[in-house]
Design an enzyme around this catalytic site. Sequence first.
Site, short mmCIF file in Angstrom:
data_model
loop_
_atom_site.label_atom_id
_atom_site.label_comp_id
_atom_site.label_asym_id
_atom_site.label_seq_id
_atom_site.Cartn_x
_atom_site.Cartn_y
_atom_site.Cartn_z
CB ALA A 265 50.47 36.20 44.29
CB ALA A 266 54.70 34.08 40.94
CE LYS B 110 46.42 29.90 40.75
NZ LYS B 110 46.85 28.51 41.02
CB THR C 230 56.52 26.54 46.46
OG1 THR C 230 57.06 25.24 46.75
CG2 THR C 230 55.14 26.37 45.84
CE1 TYR D 153 52.34 27.94 48.26
CE2 TYR D 153 51.69 27.83 50.58
CZ TYR D 153 52.58 27.51 49.56
OH TYR D 153 53.70 26.77 49.84
N GLY D 154 48.46 32.95 47.48
CA GLY D 154 47.47 33.88 46.97
C GLY D 154 46.23 33.24 46.41
CG HIS E 201 2.38 55.01 40.72
ND1 HIS E 201 2.05 53.79 41.23
CD2 HIS E 201 1.62 55.91 41.39
CE1 HIS E 201 1.13 53.93 42.16
NE2 HIS E 201 0.85 55.21 42.28
CE1 TYR F 170 16.98 59.82 36.85
CE2 TYR F 170 16.53 61.95 35.83
CZ TYR F 170 17.42 61.05 36.39
OH TYR F 170 18.74 61.38 36.51
CG ASN G 273 19.04 65.32 35.39
OD1 ASN G 273 18.44 64.84 34.44
ND2 ASN G 273 19.95 64.66 36.07
#
Length: 455
Positions: free
Chosen positions: A7-8, A20, A77, A98-99, A359, A362, A382
């Site tokens: 994952a580099a 990525k 790799t 592979y990541g 209707h 809140y 509130n």
Amino acid sequence: MNIVILAAGLGKRMRSALPKVLHPLAGKPLLAHVIETARSLSPTRLVVVVGHGGDRVRDMVGAPDVTFATQDQQLGTGHAVMQALDQLDDTVPTLVLYGDVPLTRAETLNALVGAAGQDHLGVLTVHLDDPTGYGRIVRDATGRITRIVEQKDANETQLAIHEVNTGILVCPTARLKTWLATLRNDNAQGEYYLTDVIERAASEGLPITSAHPLAEWETLGVNSKVQLAELERIHQRNLAQQLLEDGVTLIDPARIDIRGRLTCGRDVVIDIDCIFEGNVTLGDGVRIGAHAVIRDAAIQAGAEILPFCHIEQATVGAQSRIGPYARLRPGTELAEDVHIGNFVEVKNSQIAAHSKANHLAYVGDATVGSRVNIGAGTITCNYDGANKFRTIIEDDAFIGSDTQLVAPVRVGRGATLGAGTTLTKDAPEGQLTVSRARQTTVNGWQRPVKQKKDA
């Protein structure tokens, strides 16, 4: 078994500051998909090799069962795997993933590991109609794999091969360490290829086995936003297909997005353009209207969510009816047969069975009893600018339209609040409470007449 996840990569073609492997697919990072699959194989050691943006990758993973190695320079790799060698157990095989290849199924990897056993080298290969860009699998006259040739190093004969390397392989760890120490970078890329260990294995007479995925999409990687978008659609199509096979009715299977885990009961119906994020559970007979967004929520049996509702970290009771255009925010708990109508927002509140707010209301930081009617335009006030307070409305109360309940305040059982009331003190049970200016009629009053300007 050891598992090493690479994952580099820099991910230059992504044109993004985000590493990525952290770009999301179906709501979670590419790398998270790979780690989840890796964990399902029960590895004894799980190592992620990081490079560009390594700190951000470590922060995302943040799990004690994952260790990290660092590849400071992207030299291929083979070089990446070298960085993880001191963390591997020599007595078990090592699987390399592979990541940025997120959709390989655990069943496929188990087949590869099973084919290789403890002593052989196993390679995951796939046949592509257009193999451009992939390393070609070279076999001898008996069909044995002898080497993998990268696209830039292949001759015309090798370029005509349609069986390609996915990059995923498994091999005995002790041999892997020996082979990696002999790698050279005298190739078009100037890199140390992990795939060169295939040639080393063949020269030593080590059997090389192969396995194949059931579908090409299992091996697709991500190198650009275009590929990421294409893989997203493939993945969503697969998720929709599974829902259909499980008995869910999708009005249009191409118009649903699942960004987490969606669990459905029997006879669930989902209309178009709905988004499900996190962990969502839909009970038997639930109906979800078009354009709903539901995140980390439970919708219980028989409930109906009408179009354009947003529901987050909430529970909707059985046979309830929500929307259209309703919003349920975190901490909302609705019991059975609760009606929340259009342009009503509920936050951090519990509403008991058979109550309604149909209707333009809140309801925040409130506890609402059973059979309560909350009229249009009602607001629980509130927040005082510094602290939040709760409103309690007991069973069978009737809240008239355009009422403000200034918390902390309690409405007693069976109480009625007249329309337009601003409630600042508790309303006693069974009584009518009204707080508004007395109506006055002015006899003989006339509207002002616009004065004419002099010419």
